[in-house]
Motif scaffolding. Structure first.
Motif, PDB file in Angstrom:
ATOM      1  N   HIS A 253       0.917  -1.373  -0.052  1.00 43.08           N
ATOM      2  CA  HIS A 253       0.002  -0.228  -0.035  1.00 43.08           C
ATOM      3  C   HIS A 253       0.795   1.123  -0.058  1.00 43.08           C
ATOM      4  O   HIS A 253       0.437   2.168  -0.673  1.00 43.08           O
ATOM      5  N   LEU A 254       1.773   1.051   0.729  1.00 47.80           N
ATOM      6  CA  LEU A 254       2.981   2.201   0.537  1.00 47.80           C
ATOM      7  C   LEU A 254       3.504   2.343  -0.764  1.00 47.80           C
ATOM      8  O   LEU A 254       3.622   3.534  -1.309  1.00 47.80           O
ATOM      9  N   TYR A 255       3.924   1.067  -1.166  1.00 51.63           N
ATOM     10  CA  TYR A 255       4.839   1.283  -2.520  1.00 51.63           C
ATOM     11  C   TYR A 255       3.714   1.626  -3.615  1.00 51.63           C
ATOM     12  O   TYR A 255       4.343   2.276  -4.524  1.00 51.63           O
ATOM     13  N   ASP A 256       2.447   1.368  -3.576  1.00 49.57           N
ATOM     14  CA  ASP A 256       1.546   1.868  -4.722  1.00 49.57           C
ATOM     15  C   ASP A 256       0.894   3.323  -4.499  1.00 49.57           C
ATOM     16  O   ASP A 256       0.543   3.852  -5.139  1.00 49.57           O
ATOM     17  N   GLY A 257       1.393   3.903  -3.308  1.00 54.06           N
ATOM     18  CA  GLY A 257       1.344   5.429  -3.043  1.00 54.06           C
ATOM     19  C   GLY A 257      -0.116   5.649  -2.502  1.00 54.06           C
ATOM     20  O   GLY A 257      -0.401   6.956  -2.610  1.00 54.06           O
ATOM     21  N   TYR A 258      -0.763   4.780  -1.740  1.00 55.95           N
ATOM     22  CA  TYR A 258      -2.100   4.971  -1.402  1.00 55.95           C
ATOM     23  C   TYR A 258      -2.084   5.517   0.003  1.00 55.95           C
ATOM     24  O   TYR A 258      -3.336   5.575   0.628  1.00 55.95           O
ATOM     25  N   ILE A 259      -1.083   5.309   0.750  1.00 56.43           N
ATOM     26  CA  ILE A 259      -0.672   5.602   2.287  1.00 56.43           C
ATOM     27  C   ILE A 259      -0.342   7.076   2.232  1.00 56.43           C
ATOM     28  O   ILE A 259       0.649   7.354   1.811  1.00 56.43           O
ATOM     29  N   PRO A 260      -0.986   8.099   2.736  1.00 58.53           N
ATOM     30  CA  PRO A 260      -0.440   9.512   2.970  1.00 58.53           C
ATOM     31  C   PRO A 260       0.711   9.730   3.768  1.00 58.53           C
ATOM     32  O   PRO A 260       1.012   8.841   4.836  1.00 58.53           O
ATOM     33  N   THR A 261       1.225  10.575   3.817  1.00 57.28           N
ATOM     34  CA  THR A 261       2.306  11.308   4.622  1.00 57.28           C
ATOM     35  C   THR A 261       3.674  10.398   4.624  1.00 57.28           C
ATOM     36  O   THR A 261       4.428  10.578   5.322  1.00 57.28           O
ATOM     37  N   MET A 262       3.847   9.701   3.489  1.00 54.80           N
ATOM     38  CA  MET A 262       5.082   9.366   3.169  1.00 54.80           C
ATOM     39  C   MET A 262       6.297  10.284   2.649  1.00 54.80           C
ATOM     40  O   MET A 262       5.701  11.194   1.958  1.00 54.80           O
TER      41      MET A 262
ATOM     42  N   GLY B 240      -1.220  14.499  15.671  1.00 56.69           N
ATOM     43  CA  GLY B 240      -2.064  15.463  15.061  1.00 56.69           C
ATOM     44  C   GLY B 240      -2.464  15.055  13.449  1.00 56.69           C
ATOM     45  O   GLY B 240      -3.321  15.353  13.116  1.00 56.69           O
ATOM     46  N   LEU B 241      -1.391  14.590  12.808  1.00 60.27           N
ATOM     47  CA  LEU B 241      -1.611  14.092  11.357  1.00 60.27           C
ATOM     48  C   LEU B 241      -2.833  12.803  11.238  1.00 60.27           C
ATOM     49  O   LEU B 241      -3.616  13.222  10.229  1.00 60.27           O
ATOM     50  N   ALA B 242      -2.607  12.133  12.139  1.00 61.35           N
ATOM     51  CA  ALA B 242      -3.609  10.925  12.137  1.00 61.35           C
ATOM     52  C   ALA B 242      -4.977  11.408  12.429  1.00 61.35           C
ATOM     53  O   ALA B 242      -6.048  10.953  11.861  1.00 61.35           O
ATOM     54  N   GLU B 243      -5.049  12.361  13.503  1.00 60.97           N
ATOM     55  CA  GLU B 243      -6.283  12.915  13.889  1.00 60.97           C
ATOM     56  C   GLU B 243      -6.978  13.538  12.820  1.00 60.97           C
ATOM     57  O   GLU B 243      -8.346  13.288  12.685  1.00 60.97           O
ATOM     58  N   LYS B 244      -6.583  14.070  11.798  1.00 54.28           N
ATOM     59  CA  LYS B 244      -7.171  14.820  10.881  1.00 54.28           C
ATOM     60  C   LYS B 244      -7.952  13.819   9.947  1.00 54.28           C
ATOM     61  O   LYS B 244      -8.947  14.197   9.254  1.00 54.28           O
ATOM     62  N   LEU B 245      -7.286  12.581   9.925  1.00 54.65           N
ATOM     63  CA  LEU B 245      -8.108  11.566   8.832  1.00 54.65           C
ATOM     64  C   LEU B 245      -8.862  10.692   9.675  1.00 54.65           C
ATOM     65  O   LEU B 245      -9.847  10.258   9.012  1.00 54.65           O
ATOM     66  N   MET B 246      -8.440  10.358  10.921  1.00 52.77           N
ATOM     67  CA  MET B 246      -9.041   9.121  11.418  1.00 52.77           C
ATOM     68  C   MET B 246      -9.969   9.617  12.822  1.00 52.77           C
ATOM     69  O   MET B 246     -10.608   8.827  13.396  1.00 52.77           O
ATOM     70  N   GLY B 247      -9.679  11.066  13.213  1.00 51.88           N
ATOM     71  CA  GLY B 247     -10.441  11.356  14.493  1.00 51.88           C
ATOM     72  C   GLY B 247      -9.647  11.347  15.665  1.00 51.88           C
ATOM     73  O   GLY B 247      -9.558  12.200  16.461  1.00 51.88           O
TER      74      GLY B 247
ATOM     75  N   TYR C 106       5.804   2.973   8.421  1.00 51.31           N
ATOM     76  CA  TYR C 106       4.719   3.026   8.117  1.00 51.31           C
ATOM     77  C   TYR C 106       3.990   4.516   8.020  1.00 51.31           C
ATOM     78  O   TYR C 106       3.172   4.819   8.430  1.00 51.31           O
ATOM     79  N   SER C 107       4.831   5.587   7.340  1.00 50.46           N
ATOM     80  CA  SER C 107       4.196   6.942   7.040  1.00 50.46           C
ATOM     81  C   SER C 107       4.755   7.875   8.398  1.00 50.46           C
ATOM     82  O   SER C 107       4.768   7.204   9.461  1.00 50.46           O
ATOM     83  N   HIS C 108       4.461   9.117   8.074  1.00 49.98           N
ATOM     84  CA  HIS C 108       4.767  10.157   9.185  1.00 49.98           C
ATOM     85  C   HIS C 108       3.315  10.153   9.916  1.00 49.98           C
ATOM     86  O   HIS C 108       3.481  10.682  11.064  1.00 49.98           O
ATOM     87  N   MET C 109       2.311   9.814   9.331  1.00 50.39           N
ATOM     88  CA  MET C 109       0.917   9.901   9.951  1.00 50.39           C
ATOM     89  C   MET C 109       0.867   8.749  11.265  1.00 50.39           C
ATOM     90  O   MET C 109       0.376   9.121  12.104  1.00 50.39           O
ATOM     91  N   LEU C 110       1.907   7.974  10.963  1.00 54.47           N
ATOM     92  CA  LEU C 110       1.837   6.774  12.029  1.00 54.47           C
ATOM     93  C   LEU C 110       3.139   6.736  12.848  1.00 54.47           C
ATOM     94  O   LEU C 110       3.777   5.915  13.139  1.00 54.47           O
ATOM     95  N   GLY C 111       3.749   8.088  13.137  1.00 54.58           N
ATOM     96  CA  GLY C 111       4.789   8.340  13.708  1.00 54.58           C
ATOM     97  C   GLY C 111       6.280   8.580  12.986  1.00 54.58           C
ATOM     98  O   GLY C 111       7.072   9.288  13.581  1.00 54.58           O
ATOM     99  N   GLY C 112       6.306   8.275  11.604  1.00 57.45           N
ATOM    100  CA  GLY C 112       7.693   8.751  11.080  1.00 57.45           C
ATOM    101  C   GLY C 112       8.840   7.734  11.399  1.00 57.45           C
ATOM    102  O   GLY C 112       9.888   8.110  11.238  1.00 57.45           O
TER     103      GLY C 112
END
Length: 389
Positions: A43-52, A112-119, A128-134
């Motif tokens: 999913h990361l490789y294909d570009g579907y997870i944001p904040t990479m 804060g990044l994750a909260e914008k998308l997930m609440g 696994y992306s900066h949304m999940l800690g970087g």
């Protein structure tokens, strides 16, 4: 050190990067001896997870040898052999105290990044992306492990890396997927996806007492692996899955349905598949939820739909009417890996399950770019790739 880095959509490169170092007294540094490419890495490789970001180190399934520990880590010492869970958990918050490690309240510095998308924000996850800690991942020669006094499990030398590596993610994930179905003796369980996680869900369902497990996929080599585990199989390109499941269950539907596919599901019907592909490509939705829709529509009245396939954001045409009107229970989550480490290690020791059975290819870390392409395109019956730094 060398590490496999995300460089943009469908591009990874093994690069020289700075060695990790202790940043917190609860950190450890692990020399990676084995790491793996996971389906959710695609999913990361294909570009579907944001904040990479370009240069991010990938990989959340890894194990190795402890080479340095922080001052407050008393549970590990240099030389210990450990498997590292993919969710990073503090062990002290309310979520961790309740065994909900993948939603730890303290391990995601970019909440804060994750909260914008997930609440609300889930836990941090390796690679696994900066949304999940970087956090830099484990497809590298070395990795920094935060909260090392909570996460890693020590492994005795009598077990090989491939027997225990998948304690990091896919074995506990398959187990949790089955556990969320509350399986009772005689139950019929259907599993969408016959990749490694689906294969472990099949094995777990049988260990929990399921009478019949049905594995649904389109790749014959993956369905053969599910058959060897005792599952009845359905190729969804050859049969109508809803009709086939009704026939198998005398019209009732499976007691539990496990979605082990996630956000990049495929569908044999051109119109439906094209609809989601277009909406996903234009970022009008982030998911292709064919498997999830089908699982909901197939499940018996009052049954349970268990979602362990990874989803990243928003989906369309969700059958909420079916879910609500038929009293279905929907359960989901990133796996709370730390909860399952000791019990599943015991089952490996006892020979109840052999996680190494899912491995189809072994490569050097330097070959990771080729491995990603092979895994994505299902070349050479690629089921699971283990990388050795």
């Amino acid at each position: 050190m060398k590490a496999n880095c995300w460089m943009g959509r469908n591009t990874v490169e093994v690069r020289e990067v700075p060695d990790p170092r202790i940043l917190n007294a609860r950190d450890a540094i692990v020399r990676v001896t084995s790491t793996a490419i996971c389906g959710s890495d695609l999913h990361l490789y294909d570009g579907y997870i944001p904040t990479m970001k370009k240069g991010d180190i990938l990989g959340h399934e890894f194990m190795g040898e402890v080479v340095e520990v922080g001052q407050k880590v008393s549970t590990l010492k240099v030389g210990d052999r450990v498997v590292v869970p993919f969710p990073i958990a503090c062990g002290n918050c309310i979520a961790c105290e309740h065994g909900l490690y993948s939603v730890c309240e303290n391990s995601n510095p970019n909440a804060g990044l994750a909260e914008k998308l997930m609440g609300h924000a889930p836990a941090g996850i390796f690679g696994y992306s900066h949304m999940l800690g970087g956090y830099p991942g484990g497809q590298a020669e070395y990795a920094r492990v935060p909260f090392a006094d909570v996460g890693p499990i020590k492994i005795e030398n009598g077990l090989t890396d491939e027997q225990v590596l998948f304690l990091s993610d896919i074995l506990p994930t398959g187990w949790m997927g089955a556990e969320m179905c509350d399986i009772k003796p005689g139950d019929v369980i259907a599993v969408w996806g016959a990749g490694p996680v689906g294969q472990f869900a099949v094995a777990s369902a049988f260990l929990m007492g399921a009478e019949k497990v049905i594995s649904i996929d389109r790749f014959p080599y993956r369905l053969k692996r599910a058959e060897r585990a005792g599952a009845q199989t359905l190729n969804y390109e050859e049969v109508d899955v809803l009709d086939a499941l009704r026939e198998i269950t005398a019209g009732r539907g499976p007691d539990g349905c496990i979605d082990a596919v996630g956000m990049e599901a495929h569908h044999p019907t051109g119109v439906v598949h094209a609809y989601d592909r277009v909406k996903q490509a234009t970022r009008m939705e982030t998911e292709r939820p064919h498997a999830l829709r089908e699982a909901i529509m197939s499940c018996r009245n009052g049954g349970t739909v268990s979602v362990i396939g990874v989803y990243g954001g928003l989906l369309d045409k969700f059958p909420m009417g079916s879910l609500m009107n038929r009293s279905l229970t929907l359960r989901s989550g990133q796996c709370h890996v730390q909860r399952y480490l000791e019990p599943l290690l015991g089952r490996i020791r006892n020979g109840d399950i052999d996680p190494s059975s899912v491995v189809s290819h072994r490569m050097r870390l330097e070959d990771a770019p080729r491995g990603y392409e092979m895994f994505k395109n299902k070349e050479n019956e690629c089921n699971k790739i283990v990388l050795t730094p």
